[in-house]
Structure formats: C-alpha cells, structure tokens
Design a protein around this motif. Structure first.
Motif, mmCIF file in Angstrom:
data_model
loop_
_atom_site.group_PDB
_atom_site.id
_atom_site.type_symbol
_atom_site.label_atom_id
_atom_site.label_comp_id
_atom_site.label_asym_id
_atom_site.label_seq_id
_atom_site.Cartn_x
_atom_site.Cartn_y
_atom_site.Cartn_z
ATOM 1 N N THR A 229 -1.533 4.673 78.354
ATOM 2 C CA THR A 229 -2.131 3.631 79.074
ATOM 3 C C THR A 229 -1.661 2.153 79.110
ATOM 4 O O THR A 229 -0.740 2.092 78.399
ATOM 5 C CB THR A 229 -3.007 3.139 77.089
ATOM 6 N N GLU A 230 -2.933 0.858 78.476
ATOM 7 C CA GLU A 230 -1.773 -0.838 79.595
ATOM 8 C C GLU A 230 -1.433 -0.122 78.416
ATOM 9 O O GLU A 230 -0.665 -1.264 78.438
ATOM 10 C CB GLU A 230 -3.533 -1.379 79.763
ATOM 11 N N LEU A 231 -2.371 -0.552 76.453
ATOM 12 C CA LEU A 231 -1.077 -0.876 75.825
ATOM 13 C C LEU A 231 0.075 -0.236 75.209
ATOM 14 O O LEU A 231 0.664 -0.580 75.284
ATOM 15 C CB LEU A 231 -2.553 -0.532 74.613
ATOM 16 N N LEU B 1 1.940 1.060 78.332
ATOM 17 C CA LEU B 1 2.730 0.117 78.414
ATOM 18 C C LEU B 1 3.453 -1.387 78.316
ATOM 19 O O LEU B 1 4.510 -2.087 78.534
ATOM 20 C CB LEU B 1 1.929 -0.021 80.179
ATOM 21 N N ALA B 2 2.347 -1.825 77.777
ATOM 22 C CA ALA B 2 2.704 -3.605 77.383
ATOM 23 C C ALA B 2 3.966 -3.291 75.972
ATOM 24 O O ALA B 2 4.700 -3.893 76.084
ATOM 25 C CB ALA B 2 1.214 -3.826 76.387
ATOM 26 N N ARG B 3 3.538 -2.291 75.383
ATOM 27 C CA ARG B 3 4.400 -1.817 74.675
ATOM 28 C C ARG B 3 6.050 -1.773 74.792
ATOM 29 O O ARG B 3 6.564 -2.566 73.815
ATOM 30 C CB ARG B 3 4.368 -1.014 73.378
ATOM 31 N N GLN C 30 7.303 -2.779 77.670
ATOM 32 C CA GLN C 30 7.246 -4.324 77.847
ATOM 33 C C GLN C 30 7.697 -5.358 77.449
ATOM 34 O O GLN C 30 8.936 -6.118 76.948
ATOM 35 C CB GLN C 30 6.272 -4.693 79.257
ATOM 36 N N ASP C 31 7.001 -5.248 75.338
ATOM 37 C CA ASP C 31 7.814 -6.309 75.380
ATOM 38 C C ASP C 31 7.691 -5.457 73.628
ATOM 39 O O ASP C 31 6.473 -5.224 72.980
ATOM 40 C CB ASP C 31 6.216 -7.066 75.033
ATOM 41 N N LEU D 33 5.146 -7.192 70.563
ATOM 42 C CA LEU D 33 3.834 -6.475 70.220
ATOM 43 C C LEU D 33 3.975 -6.696 68.852
ATOM 44 O O LEU D 33 4.558 -5.291 68.201
ATOM 45 C CB LEU D 33 3.640 -5.639 71.082
ATOM 46 N N TYR E 110 10.034 0.709 70.928
ATOM 47 C CA TYR E 110 9.377 1.232 71.238
ATOM 48 C C TYR E 110 9.201 2.476 71.979
ATOM 49 O O TYR E 110 9.322 2.981 72.949
ATOM 50 C CB TYR E 110 7.466 0.231 71.480
#
Length: 209
Positions: A61-63, A65-67, A69-70, A73, A104
């Motif tokens: 999910t978008e979340l 993918l955000a994890r 990359q960062d 988070l 992550y």
C-alpha cells in the motif's frame, strides 16, 4: 527480489503467528494483513478475515511504500480513517516492524469494517429512543443506495456478522426482505446489493426469486 537474512525471515514468521492470533480474536470484523516490505511488488504475505478482496501477492500500500522510503516514519499509526474500494468505511491501524539495522521489513495492518458497528449504533439509537421521538425514516428516492446499504448493515448486525460474511441462506432471507420492503425498486438496486454483499448480481436475482 531482496534476499532475507535469517533474522528477517524469523521476524516475518513470528509476525504471521501474531496476525493469526489477532485475526481469530477479532473475527469476523477485523481484517489482518501481514506485509513483507522487502518485496513491495507482492508485499501481501498473509491475509486473515479477508474483507478487502485482496490476496497474498498483492503489492504494498501507499503506507507500506512510505515506510520503505522513510525509516523514521512512526512505527505505530493507529485508528486512522480508511475506506475499502467499494466505499465501506474502515478504522485502520498499521504497525511497522524493523530489523536490527533499523530498517522496516514488515508491517502488521488491521482494518476494522465499521459498517457493522454503524448498524449496531442505529439499532441502539432506536432502542433508547423515548416515546414521542421522531424515528429515522428511510426514503426510496433515486439515490436510495444508502438506504439499501444501511438496511443490509442492520440485518448483518442482528446476526453479529458483516454483510460479506453472511451465509447463503441468510443472504436469501435478506434479499427477500429487501424485496418485500420495496428497496429492490431503487435504481441500480441489484448492483448495489451485490457490491455490498460481495456476490454477483446473478446471485442476488436468484435470492430474490
């Protein structure tokens, strides 16, 4: 595909056990998903109490993918509003899992279908209403899809389940009740019922006979 260290593989295996236990505890209202963030293109590793229609092998999910990359988070993002593709409202919680290096590698996500609880709330409101209170009235206007979905939610709630978890015989009773109440006369009613129950329109026509 990113190869996994023994530690990472062990963490993923343990997380699947946790997911299984959580899912059994909160069935059937809570979908529990294990995401393998080391393979984002097919991150869904396991899914329990499937409410979203996803399958193992679906992408992150978008979340997620955000994890990836960062790493800074927040590890726990709790009780945020979400929505299934068919419009059902959710309350979601996502828990990120890091390896020893602070990366992550996985996430445990819980999606609670609020529709059944909204049905409970409606029944409770009706139960505690005092004599003289004006009851909520449903209308059969051309945009009566909300009335149909609300009626289905209340029926499922009366059986302590969700619309998509109803058994075939329960769906038959429900659809015949909708027909008797005139709700199947609403424009696109069969399509709305089928989508909310997670069945085909042909099945709904069959239940209505």
């Amino acid at each position: 595909m990113t190869s996994k260290t023994p530690e990472q593989q062990w963490l993923l295996e343990q997380l699947q056990q946790v997911a299984d236990g959580v899912a059994q505890t909160f069935a059937p209202f809570c979908e529990v998903v294990v995401h393998d963030l080391l393979t984002p293109s097919h991150a869904v590793l396991a899914i329990h109490n499937n409410l979203s229609g996803r399958e193992p092998g679906h992408p992150a999910t978008e979340l997620g993918l955000a994890r990836i990359q960062d790493a800074e988070l927040d590890p726990v993002i709790a009780n945020y509003p979400n929505r299934f593709s068919d419009g059902r409202q959710l309350k979601s919680t996502s828990i990120g899992i890091k390896d020893r290096e602070g990366r992550y590698i996985a996430a445990l996500c819980m999606n609670i279908d609020l529709s059944v609880f909204q049905g409970f709330q409606g029944m409770l409101n009706q139960f505690v209403a005092l004599q003289g209170d004006a009851p909520t009235q449903e209308t059969l206007d051309p945009m009566g899809g909300d009335a149909i979905r609300a009626r289905i939610d209340r029926f499922a709630a009366s059986l302590a389940t969700t619309p998509r978890a109803l058994k075939a015989e329960d769906r038959r009773v429900l659809v015949r009740a909708l027909k008797a109440e005139g709700l199947l006369e609403v424009r696109r009613a069969m399509e709305i019922v089928a989508a909310h129950l997670g069945v085909s329109r042909a099945s709904v026509y069959g239940y209505a006979r």
